[in-house]
Design a protein around this motif. Structure first.
Motif, PDB file in Angstrom:
ATOM      1  N   GLY A  20     -28.791  65.916 -58.399  1.00 40.16           N
ATOM      2  CA  GLY A  20     -29.240  65.314 -57.149  1.00 40.16           C
ATOM      3  C   GLY A  20     -30.292  66.136 -56.442  1.00 40.16           C
ATOM      4  O   GLY A  20     -30.367  66.127 -55.211  1.00 40.16           O
ATOM      5  N   GLY A  21     -31.107  66.883 -57.192  1.00 42.89           N
ATOM      6  CA  GLY A  21     -32.171  67.678 -56.605  1.00 42.89           C
ATOM      7  C   GLY A  21     -31.718  69.002 -56.016  1.00 42.89           C
ATOM      8  O   GLY A  21     -32.508  69.704 -55.401  1.00 42.89           O
ATOM      9  N   LYS A  22     -30.446  69.363 -56.207  1.00 37.04           N
ATOM     10  CA  LYS A  22     -29.923  70.606 -55.643  1.00 37.04           C
ATOM     11  C   LYS A  22     -29.388  71.504 -56.757  1.00 37.04           C
ATOM     12  O   LYS A  22     -28.622  71.054 -57.611  1.00 37.04           O
ATOM     13  N   LEU A  23     -29.775  72.776 -56.721  1.00 35.47           N
ATOM     14  CA  LEU A  23     -29.247  73.730 -57.690  1.00 35.47           C
ATOM     15  C   LEU A  23     -27.759  73.930 -57.445  1.00 35.47           C
ATOM     16  O   LEU A  23     -27.333  74.136 -56.308  1.00 35.47           O
ATOM     17  N   GLU A  24     -26.986  73.854 -58.523  1.00 29.11           N
ATOM     18  CA  GLU A  24     -25.533  74.050 -58.445  1.00 29.11           C
ATOM     19  C   GLU A  24     -25.095  75.354 -59.100  1.00 29.11           C
ATOM     20  O   GLU A  24     -24.119  75.963 -58.676  1.00 29.11           O
ATOM     21  N   VAL A  25     -25.787  75.732 -60.168  1.00 28.01           N
ATOM     22  CA  VAL A  25     -25.447  76.946 -60.916  1.00 28.01           C
ATOM     23  C   VAL A  25     -26.735  77.640 -61.322  1.00 28.01           C
ATOM     24  O   VAL A  25     -27.656  76.994 -61.807  1.00 28.01           O
ATOM     25  N   VAL A  26     -26.776  78.945 -61.111  1.00 27.79           N
ATOM     26  CA  VAL A  26     -27.860  79.783 -61.622  1.00 27.79           C
ATOM     27  C   VAL A  26     -27.189  81.056 -62.113  1.00 27.79           C
ATOM     28  O   VAL A  26     -26.584  81.785 -61.317  1.00 27.79           O
ATOM     29  N   GLY A  27     -27.245  81.292 -63.428  1.00 34.22           N
ATOM     30  CA  GLY A  27     -26.567  82.465 -63.948  1.00 34.22           C
ATOM     31  C   GLY A  27     -27.037  82.863 -65.325  1.00 34.22           C
ATOM     32  O   GLY A  27     -27.966  82.268 -65.879  1.00 34.22           O
ATOM     33  N   THR A  28     -26.355  83.861 -65.865  1.00 33.10           N
ATOM     34  CA  THR A  28     -26.666  84.376 -67.188  1.00 33.10           C
ATOM     35  C   THR A  28     -25.367  84.466 -67.984  1.00 33.10           C
ATOM     36  O   THR A  28     -24.361  84.960 -67.477  1.00 33.10           O
ATOM     37  N   TYR A  29     -25.429  83.988 -69.223  1.00 32.04           N
ATOM     38  CA  TYR A  29     -24.237  83.876 -70.051  1.00 32.04           C
ATOM     39  C   TYR A  29     -24.573  84.234 -71.493  1.00 32.04           C
ATOM     40  O   TYR A  29     -25.744  84.250 -71.877  1.00 32.04           O
ATOM     41  N   SER A  30     -23.548  84.436 -72.303  1.00 31.07           N
ATOM     42  CA  SER A  30     -23.774  84.545 -73.746  1.00 31.07           C
ATOM     43  C   SER A  30     -24.194  83.155 -74.236  1.00 31.07           C
ATOM     44  O   SER A  30     -23.944  82.148 -73.560  1.00 31.07           O
ATOM     45  N   ILE A  31     -24.801  83.092 -75.402  1.00 33.36           N
ATOM     46  CA  ILE A  31     -25.228  81.797 -75.925  1.00 33.36           C
ATOM     47  C   ILE A  31     -24.030  80.857 -76.108  1.00 33.36           C
ATOM     48  O   ILE A  31     -24.117  79.667 -75.808  1.00 33.36           O
ATOM     49  N   LEU A  32     -22.894  81.393 -76.561  1.00 36.09           N
ATOM     50  CA  LEU A  32     -21.716  80.531 -76.764  1.00 36.09           C
ATOM     51  C   LEU A  32     -21.192  79.981 -75.442  1.00 36.09           C
ATOM     52  O   LEU A  32     -20.837  78.798 -75.355  1.00 36.09           O
ATOM     53  N   ASN A  33     -21.164  80.810 -74.410  1.00 32.36           N
ATOM     54  CA  ASN A  33     -20.716  80.323 -73.102  1.00 32.36           C
ATOM     55  C   ASN A  33     -21.700  79.314 -72.521  1.00 32.36           C
ATOM     56  O   ASN A  33     -21.299  78.326 -71.905  1.00 32.36           O
TER      57      ASN A  33
END
Length: 139
Positions: A20-33
């Protein structure tokens, strides 16, 4: 409602989700996650939209499309492998996706203050998460 996901492949995979035009998640993860997050997000989208994938797209920065010298190509080798994994996963699951060529004029490599001003995101971020978010910001 549109759900967009940005992926910045690498040892630390940047992941961002916007709905809906709003960021909900911004992060860094392993490729599997990160793959699991995409899979779960897609499943939730289908459940809430009557099995329609309309409005759901994953944007992946694709090192395979990078031009440049041999050194840059060698350094991006593992990232190219990760791009292959993303392509195989997204294609096999029939998840709508688009691979994006890394370019100097794209809005990546923003510092946290500039990123916060442009997007309104107030949570902690690192370069990989911010780059993933900028793949989808404004789409």
């Amino acid at each position: 409602m549109k759900t967009l996901i940005g992926i910045d492949p690498g040892t630390n995979t940047g992941f961002a989700r916007m709905s809906g035009g709003k960021l909900e998640v911004v992060g860094t993860y392993s490729i599997l996650n990160a793959i699991e997050l995409v899979s779960n997000s897609y499943t939730l989208h289908l459940l809430s939209h009557g099995d329609s994938n309309a409005g759901f797209v994953v944007y992946v920065e694709d090192a395979r499309l990078r031009g440049g010298n041999q050194l840059a190509a060698r350094l991006a080798g593992s990232i190219r492998r990760d791009c292959n994994i993303w392509q195989e996963f997204l294609t096999a699951r029939k998840i709508p996706h688009q691979f994006v060529r890394p370019t100097k004029h794209s809005m990546t490599k923003l510092d946290s203050a500039t990123f916060a001003r442009r997007t309104g995101w107030t949570g902690r971020t690192n370069e990989h998460g911010r780059d993933a978010a900028m793949l989808i910001w404004g789409r």
